[in-house]
Design an enzyme around this catalytic site. Sequence first.
Site, mmCIF file in Angstrom:
data_model
loop_
_atom_site.group_PDB
_atom_site.id
_atom_site.type_symbol
_atom_site.label_atom_id
_atom_site.label_comp_id
_atom_site.label_asym_id
_atom_site.label_seq_id
_atom_site.Cartn_x
_atom_site.Cartn_y
_atom_site.Cartn_z
ATOM 1 N N GLY A 280 -35.519 4.759 -31.543
ATOM 2 C CA GLY A 280 -36.467 4.628 -30.436
ATOM 3 C C GLY A 280 -35.878 3.944 -29.219
ATOM 4 O O GLY A 280 -34.676 3.691 -29.156
ATOM 5 N N VAL A 281 -36.766 3.644 -28.260
ATOM 6 C CA VAL A 281 -36.303 2.986 -27.035
ATOM 7 C C VAL A 281 -36.227 1.482 -27.268
ATOM 8 O O VAL A 281 -36.856 0.949 -28.163
ATOM 9 C CB VAL A 281 -37.251 3.264 -25.842
ATOM 10 C CG1 VAL A 281 -37.175 4.700 -25.429
ATOM 11 C CG2 VAL A 281 -38.688 2.859 -26.153
ATOM 12 N N GLY A 282 -35.435 0.811 -26.446
ATOM 13 C CA GLY A 282 -35.429 -0.648 -26.467
ATOM 14 C C GLY A 282 -34.131 -1.235 -26.974
ATOM 15 O O GLY A 282 -33.216 -0.527 -27.400
ATOM 16 N N VAL A 284 -33.494 -3.420 -29.501
ATOM 17 C CA VAL A 284 -33.194 -3.480 -30.930
ATOM 18 C C VAL A 284 -32.631 -2.134 -31.381
ATOM 19 O O VAL A 284 -31.657 -2.058 -32.133
ATOM 20 C CB VAL A 284 -34.464 -3.836 -31.741
ATOM 21 C CG1 VAL A 284 -34.120 -4.029 -33.200
ATOM 22 C CG2 VAL A 284 -35.135 -5.074 -31.181
ATOM 23 N N GLU A 306 -35.145 11.556 -29.269
ATOM 24 C CA GLU A 306 -35.626 12.000 -27.952
ATOM 25 C C GLU A 306 -34.923 11.288 -26.806
ATOM 26 O O GLU A 306 -34.979 11.747 -25.674
ATOM 27 C CB GLU A 306 -37.140 11.847 -27.841
ATOM 28 C CG GLU A 306 -37.604 10.422 -27.991
ATOM 29 C CD GLU A 306 -39.100 10.240 -27.787
ATOM 30 O OE1 GLU A 306 -39.887 11.130 -28.145
ATOM 31 O OE2 GLU A 306 -39.474 9.184 -27.268
ATOM 32 N N ASN A 396 -46.175 0.145 -22.600
ATOM 33 C CA ASN A 396 -45.559 1.401 -22.134
ATOM 34 C C ASN A 396 -46.355 2.615 -22.602
ATOM 35 O O ASN A 396 -46.677 3.496 -21.820
ATOM 36 C CB ASN A 396 -44.133 1.546 -22.677
ATOM 37 C CG ASN A 396 -43.237 0.408 -22.222
ATOM 38 O OD1 ASN A 396 -43.433 -0.148 -21.146
ATOM 39 N ND2 ASN A 396 -42.261 0.062 -23.034
ATOM 40 N N GLY A 400 -42.888 8.904 -28.295
ATOM 41 C CA GLY A 400 -42.662 9.793 -29.442
ATOM 42 C C GLY A 400 -42.696 9.055 -30.768
ATOM 43 O O GLY A 400 -42.460 9.659 -31.819
HETATM 44 N N1 COA Z 1 -47.060 -9.789 -27.776
HETATM 45 C C1 COA Z 1 -46.776 -9.916 -26.463
HETATM 46 N N2 COA Z 1 -45.556 -9.665 -25.938
HETATM 47 C C2 COA Z 1 -44.573 -9.300 -26.768
HETATM 48 C C3 COA Z 1 -44.772 -9.159 -28.147
HETATM 49 C C4 COA Z 1 -46.082 -9.421 -28.648
HETATM 50 N N3 COA Z 1 -46.364 -9.300 -29.947
HETATM 51 N N4 COA Z 1 -43.612 -8.796 -28.712
HETATM 52 C C5 COA Z 1 -42.706 -8.669 -27.728
HETATM 53 N N5 COA Z 1 -43.279 -8.998 -26.558
HETATM 54 C C6 COA Z 1 -42.650 -8.972 -25.230
HETATM 55 C C7 COA Z 1 -41.231 -9.504 -25.214
HETATM 56 O O1 COA Z 1 -41.224 -10.902 -25.117
HETATM 57 C C8 COA Z 1 -40.689 -8.831 -23.959
HETATM 58 O O2 COA Z 1 -41.172 -9.493 -22.816
HETATM 59 P P1 COA Z 1 -40.262 -9.698 -21.497
HETATM 60 O O3 COA Z 1 -40.009 -8.301 -21.000
HETATM 61 O O4 COA Z 1 -41.124 -10.507 -20.601
HETATM 62 O O5 COA Z 1 -39.022 -10.379 -21.978
HETATM 63 C C9 COA Z 1 -41.354 -7.462 -23.985
HETATM 64 O O6 COA Z 1 -42.508 -7.607 -24.842
HETATM 65 C C10 COA Z 1 -40.449 -6.361 -24.539
HETATM 66 O O7 COA Z 1 -39.883 -6.839 -25.703
HETATM 67 P P2 COA Z 1 -38.344 -6.555 -26.090
HETATM 68 O O8 COA Z 1 -38.028 -7.389 -27.297
HETATM 69 O O9 COA Z 1 -37.460 -6.648 -24.908
HETATM 70 O O10 COA Z 1 -38.561 -5.101 -26.621
HETATM 71 P P3 COA Z 1 -37.886 -3.704 -26.525
HETATM 72 O O11 COA Z 1 -37.115 -3.457 -25.286
HETATM 73 O O12 COA Z 1 -37.187 -3.521 -27.814
HETATM 74 O O13 COA Z 1 -39.222 -2.778 -26.478
HETATM 75 C C11 COA Z 1 -41.398 -1.973 -27.112
HETATM 76 C C12 COA Z 1 -40.232 -2.943 -27.422
HETATM 77 C C13 COA Z 1 -42.338 -2.026 -28.307
HETATM 78 C C14 COA Z 1 -42.115 -2.408 -25.843
HETATM 79 C C15 COA Z 1 -40.780 -0.544 -26.919
HETATM 80 O O14 COA Z 1 -40.001 -0.207 -28.030
HETATM 81 C C16 COA Z 1 -41.872 0.516 -26.740
HETATM 82 O O15 COA Z 1 -42.389 0.690 -25.652
HETATM 83 N N6 COA Z 1 -42.223 1.204 -27.848
HETATM 84 C C17 COA Z 1 -43.269 2.220 -27.852
HETATM 85 C C18 COA Z 1 -42.746 3.588 -27.566
HETATM 86 C C19 COA Z 1 -41.664 4.011 -28.515
HETATM 87 O O16 COA Z 1 -41.507 3.477 -29.607
HETATM 88 N N7 COA Z 1 -40.906 5.009 -28.121
HETATM 89 C C20 COA Z 1 -39.777 5.466 -28.889
HETATM 90 C C21 COA Z 1 -40.032 6.781 -29.507
HETATM 91 S S1 COA Z 1 -38.543 7.674 -29.569
#
Ligand code: COA
Length: 544
Positions: A280-282, A284, A306, A396, A400
């Site tokens: 996925g995105v991000g 981790v 994707e 966001n 997917g």
């Molecule tokens: N409550 C509030 N905020 C939270 C949180 C929670 N439980 N867990 C994480 N956060 C915050 C983090 O502190 C970070 O904040 P910042 O930007 O101010 O630093 C932000 O959310 C993003 O966290 P980060 O650890 O940098 O995550 P990431 O870049 O790995 O993204 C998602 C995590 C979940 C936002 C991202 O994976 C996503 O949008 N997923 C949904 C769509 C998806 O999975 N697509 C892939 C399909 S192929």
Amino acid sequence: MYIRKHILNIPFRCYSSESRINSFIKSKLMSAEDVAQKFPEQITIGASGFTPAGYPKVIPSAFAQRIKNSKNPENFSINLYTGASTGDELDGVLARTGRMKLRIPYQSHPDLRKLINEGKLNFIDMHLSHVGRYIREGIFPPIDVAIIEACDVTPDGRIYLTNSSGMSGTYLSLAKDIYIELNQAHPLEMKGLHDIYLPELHTGRPINIDYVDDRIGTPYVRVNPERIKGIVLTDKFDSSKGFKQPDDASFKIANNILDFILHEVEYGRIPKKLLPFQSGVGNVANAVLACIARDKRFNSIEMYTEVIQDSIFDLLDSDKLRFASTTALTFSAQGQIRFFKEINELKSKFILRPMEISNNPEVIRRMGLITMNTALEADIYGNVNSTHVLGSSMMNGIGGSGDFTRNAYISIFMAPSIAKGGKISAFVPMVSHVDHNEHSVQVMVSEQGLADLRAKTPKQRAKLIIDKCVHPMYKDQLNDYFQHAQRVSFAQHTPHDLKQALSWHVRLQETGSMHPDHQQSQQPTSKDTEKAAKKMDETVPNKK
Ligand code: COA
């Protein structure tokens, strides 16, 4: 098989069109400003782009400027459909006109997020695999204009896409008028990367993809050239920032996943040559690929996903990427330069597919993927929230992640166990919003450890998640909740105390932290509530 045998080598026999600006393109050339003048004031736009990759970069700004200069900006209204999130030159500029009324199906731009969470923009967060059908069946308003980034257009209407496929094929087939941004930053050798095939509606005909590198379509989208109303020349890179270097927690999560995969290989549940990965995105997600590249126990992997990000270069450099199928190449500026420079060698390792195919449940299920997506939070029973902070504030979108999770061979969710320096626990009694439910989530992992939830009852899952995934600073607290829930619950299958289940979120909202040590000692006064709201603004990302 016919398709594999006869079409596999398409990238190598494609196209040596020396001069990009052919007579057809010349006859259609326009400025972005002229194109923007032709748009109706009430417009539904279908744009190319999937993540900040392959989206139009100049026509939207010209349209935004037209709205700004208008005596009656309130007459304008914009519905914007794309593949997924895009760059500031599309999502940002149109959001800032204040005239965007509908946005589908995914976004990650701060200006859009703000409008959505202020209730000023209708955003429909949906499984990406559903988008094509909804639009083709007229469930959403029809598309007036398609704005598509391409690297070449031929006089007979063949449009060669750039860094993403996304929804471009569908939008090109449905839009009343087509406008192309011909982006000369992309080498012509990009031609041949795409495999365009759009599934038919209402038929049970299989999509003939059995392996990640199968080709079943054409390397271009074909349209009637008369429908192309204008072509604008550009020369701009995608504005993807790239991602932060993975931190220690991400590497620990990644290693926990790799150990689990090797354990599954040992037990014969995953073949030795592995299964294709979706990532996925991000940040981790990036770390996992970086770890595979470094880990001697992994020789060669395939991806059916994707989004491909810069971490793919680690796999290429370690010679571990056999093949990657994706709908977008979302590279940083350096990544784009490298990809274009090495395009002739790299072309044999990548396919870009339309979103209807990359995210298609039939293909995902047939191929047997190991899917790895990120959770914002998960509860003790394995339900996952990937989208909503405090149950109401959109981050966001589901993107997917649902398409892949629900149809995976093994679905893994990962999250650092705490966020915001420990003020937030990723593991809570009950999630404040459900994107992926306990039936689809098979494995949960944090930097603390990994919980294999398969074939476990809800109570067994809760014990495992608390034991393996939760941060030490929240472990006792979550265990206390679980014990308490078993004492007071209405029933014992999935014990909850409904009065307490969301108390961690309430505490976060009121005090700025889920941890009781941060809790205020007295009942909040209206002044305290203001202070807490301020604290929330500092703590919760979407409130910034
Ligand atoms: N409550 C509030 N905020 C939270 C949180 C929670 N439980 N867990 C994480 N956060 C915050 C983090 O502190 C970070 O904040 P910042 O930007 O101010 O630093 C932000 O959310 C993003 O966290 P980060 O650890 O940098 O995550 P990431 O870049 O790995 O993204 C998602 C995590 C979940 C936002 C991202 O994976 C996503 O949008 N997923 C949904 C769509 C998806 O999975 N697509 C892939 C399909 S192929």
